[in-house]
Design an enzyme around this catalytic site. Structure first.
Site, PDB file in Angstrom:
ATOM      1  CD  GLU A 343      -2.817  -1.251  -0.013  1.00 51.47           C
ATOM      2  OE1 GLU A 343      -2.970  -0.233  -0.724  1.00 51.47           O
ATOM      3  OE2 GLU A 343      -3.334  -2.347  -0.294  1.00 51.47           O
ATOM      4  CG  HIS A 470     -10.391  -6.637  -5.996  1.00 50.06           C
ATOM      5  ND1 HIS A 470     -10.110  -7.330  -4.852  1.00 50.06           N
ATOM      6  CD2 HIS A 470      -9.364  -5.775  -6.187  1.00 50.06           C
ATOM      7  CE1 HIS A 470      -8.945  -6.925  -4.365  1.00 50.06           C
ATOM      8  NE2 HIS A 470      -8.483  -5.985  -5.147  1.00 50.06           N
TER       9      HIS A 470
END
Length: 573
Positions: A343, A470
């Site tokens: 991230e 997702h």
């Protein structure tokens, strides 16, 4: 060519960029609140801001077509093309349809974020999948999480209809074609490129699959894990069989060079904030500036006790400048330690290109954005862990098969999973798969690409694919496939530039300021050039190529072939 069309295009792009930036910031702020404080009100507010952003992008994309037949400098032409690609969720022109689409997608993400089974959220159920060896408990967690998905079927089908209309308004055949167009090549050519890369990697995956299947058969019995067959999905250590690292203890290779990073972190008393500090220090060791103070003030690192949040890890660039954040319900595990580095890769990439025109403030392609942090995690070698004080000494030398096996279990299974997810969505967007066959088509692809089967028969009353973030959140999976290829190319490029001649999996770029300068220069390009130019700037290569991944895992491949001797490699469906 007269100066007037060029001046008109420049003026249009300046106005469009300013407008899109303003709407981006408003939408990101609303989405952040919605993701970190889930209520009906925050969902509606986020949906409204997204609708405004999408409507503006659709209008600007339509207006940009007036320059289609005008000869313009390459930079202006590229920005005009990128306006179309700036729409992550294409919406129809009609206002009521835009409102319906954005509220539908916000509701889908909300259903995911609020999902529970017997009072347990995804984090708790995933912990069962990771740690339990009780087939009944695994089956309960696997089945239970998927009970959140059937209510998503009807809104998902409506989202497909509305988003497809928006994609067609932009000149694309459907949303899938629009997604595939973002890689500086024709959509069909990109799909063929993915198939080519998958065929490069498939022998390694097949060998890993055969070895894992044999180990699971020893652990759970051949009546549960059929020799030569598909592997039951609930036994692979993760909710979606996309990361098998958690079953490493059942499959461990003999040797002393494997590192249990989770145990090291817990033994050292590392907390959630300290894990993020480790990630930041990796990037500063390469010469990058530390993260701004606002990152530490505004990020979400742990799950609040008083409200619902979307715990799925994500990186945020709220203002396309320096308001960088991550959102993550951190657990003290080796997996989350690596995820933090992933991230932060987004955050450092975001900041590197912040001086570019707004339309260039993105990765060279979506896979690049995903690959940066993952390439850094490949450098989390035993030597690195010693350098940062997490490990007292490096294990004895060897080919490194135990550590390579753990890494392969964590990363390689995501490749066929990502293909399954987006090939399913492409077929849904194209109309090849209809709502009546959603679940059947999903499990057909999982069986084909992953060699995995549901633990008990599923029907069209289920909607299992939507239990993945997702899918419910309109996030393409293929960028993660691309990232799995690129990260090894980046890693090999770092090693080559450093003059490293040892085994590729032994190399760490940690502390290499020269590599950091080269990486920083590539990151600063953003999307100003086609991605092959960015790849060349970092690696000297212009094509995605899985040979770097295969080189990294070469000692493991040899060992797996030995272990699988006399066994079936592959699976019968």
């Amino acid at each position: 060519m007269t100066a007037q069309p060029e001046a008109d295009a420049s003026s249009f792009l300046a106005e469009a960029s300013g407008r899109l930036l303003d709407l981006h910031v408003k939408a990101e702020r609303a989405s952040w609140v919605q993701a970190t404080f889930i209520t009906d009100d925050t969902e509606e507010l986020a949906a409204d801001r997204q609708r405004e952003k999408i409507a503006a992008a659709m209008d600007l994309a339509a207006e940009a077509t007036r320059f289609d037949d005008v000869v313009l400098p390459e930079g202006l032409r590229r920005q005009l093309q990128l306006i179309k690609r700036s729409v992550s969720l294409p919406a129809p022109r009609a206002l009521d349809a835009q409102v319906e689409l954005t509220r539908t997608t916000a509701a889908l993400e909300g259903l995911f974020g609020k999902g529970r089974h017997d009072g347990r959220d995804l984090t708790e159920l995933s912990r069962v999948m990771a740690e339990s060896r009780d087939p009944a408990a695994l089956l309960d967690a696997w089945r239970g999480w998927r009970t959140i998905a059937p209510p998503m079927r009807a809104p998902f089908a409506r989202y497909v209809t509305l988003a497809n209309q928006g994609a067609r308004d932009l000149g694309f055949a459907d949303v899938g074609a629009m997604w595939r167009s973002g890689y500086d090549m024709a959509p069909d050519a990109f799909a063929a490129e993915l198939d080519r890369l998958w065929l490069q990697v498939k022998p390694l995956y097949d060998a890993l699959h055969a070895y894992a299947r044999a180990g699971l058969a020893r652990a759970y019995g051949p009546e549960m894990v059929t020799p030569g067959g598909l592997i039951p999905a609930h036994l692979l250590g993760s909710m979606w069989s996309d990361d098998w690292g958690n079953i490493y203890p059942l499959l461990a290779a003999p040797g002393t060079d494997d590192i249990d990073l989770t145990s090291l972190l817990r033994a050292k008393g590392v907390d959630e904030l300290a894990m993020v500090r480790f990630g930041e220090r990796f990037f500063t060791s390469l010469g990058f500036d530390p993260l701004p103070a606002t990152f530490w003030d505004r990020s979400l690192f742990t799950k609040p006790a008083d409200r619902e949040v979307v715990c799925h890890p994500s990186a945020w660039d709220i203002d396309a400048d320096e308001d960088l954040r991550i959102k993550m319900c951190i657990e003290i595990t080796g997996s989350d330690f690596a995820t933090i580095h992933h991230e932060l890769g987004h955050n450092f990439y975001d900041r590197a290109y912040r001086h570019q025109p707004f339309l260039y403030r993105d990765g060279a392609n979506d896979g690049f954005h995903e690959a940066i942090g993952d390439a850094i995690t490949l450098s989390m070698t035993p030597r690195y862990l010693v350098d940062v004080g997490l490990l007292d000494r490096e294990p004895a030398d060897g080919e490194g098969v135990p550590g390579l096996l753990r890494t392969a279990l964590e990363r390689v299974p995501y490749l066929p999973f990502a293909l399954s997810v987006d090939k399913w969505r492409w077929s849904v967007f194209s109309g090849e798969v209809t709502p009546a066959d959603y679940n059947t088509a999903w499990w057909d692809l999982v069986g084909m690409y992953q060699g995995v089967a549901p633990p008990f028969p599923r029907t069209e009353a289920d909607f299992d694919v939507a239990a993945k973030y997702h899918v419910s959140a309109n996030v393409p999976a293929v960028p993660y496939f691309v990232a799995q290829i690129l990260q090894f190319q980046f890693h090999r490029g770092f090693a080559t530039d450093a003059g490293f001649t040892g085994a590729l999996h032994r190399f760490s770029v940690h502390g290499d300021r020269a590599a950091g300068r080269k990486l920083g220069a590539m990151l600063a390009m953003g999307r100003s050039r086609p991605w092959p130019d960015a790849l060349f700037a970092l690696t000297g290569e212009r094509e995605m190529d899985a040979t770097a991944l295969l080189e990294y895992f070469a000692p493991l491949q040899r060992w797996l072939d030995e272990q699988n001797s006399g066994q079936t490699v592959g699976w019968a469906r």
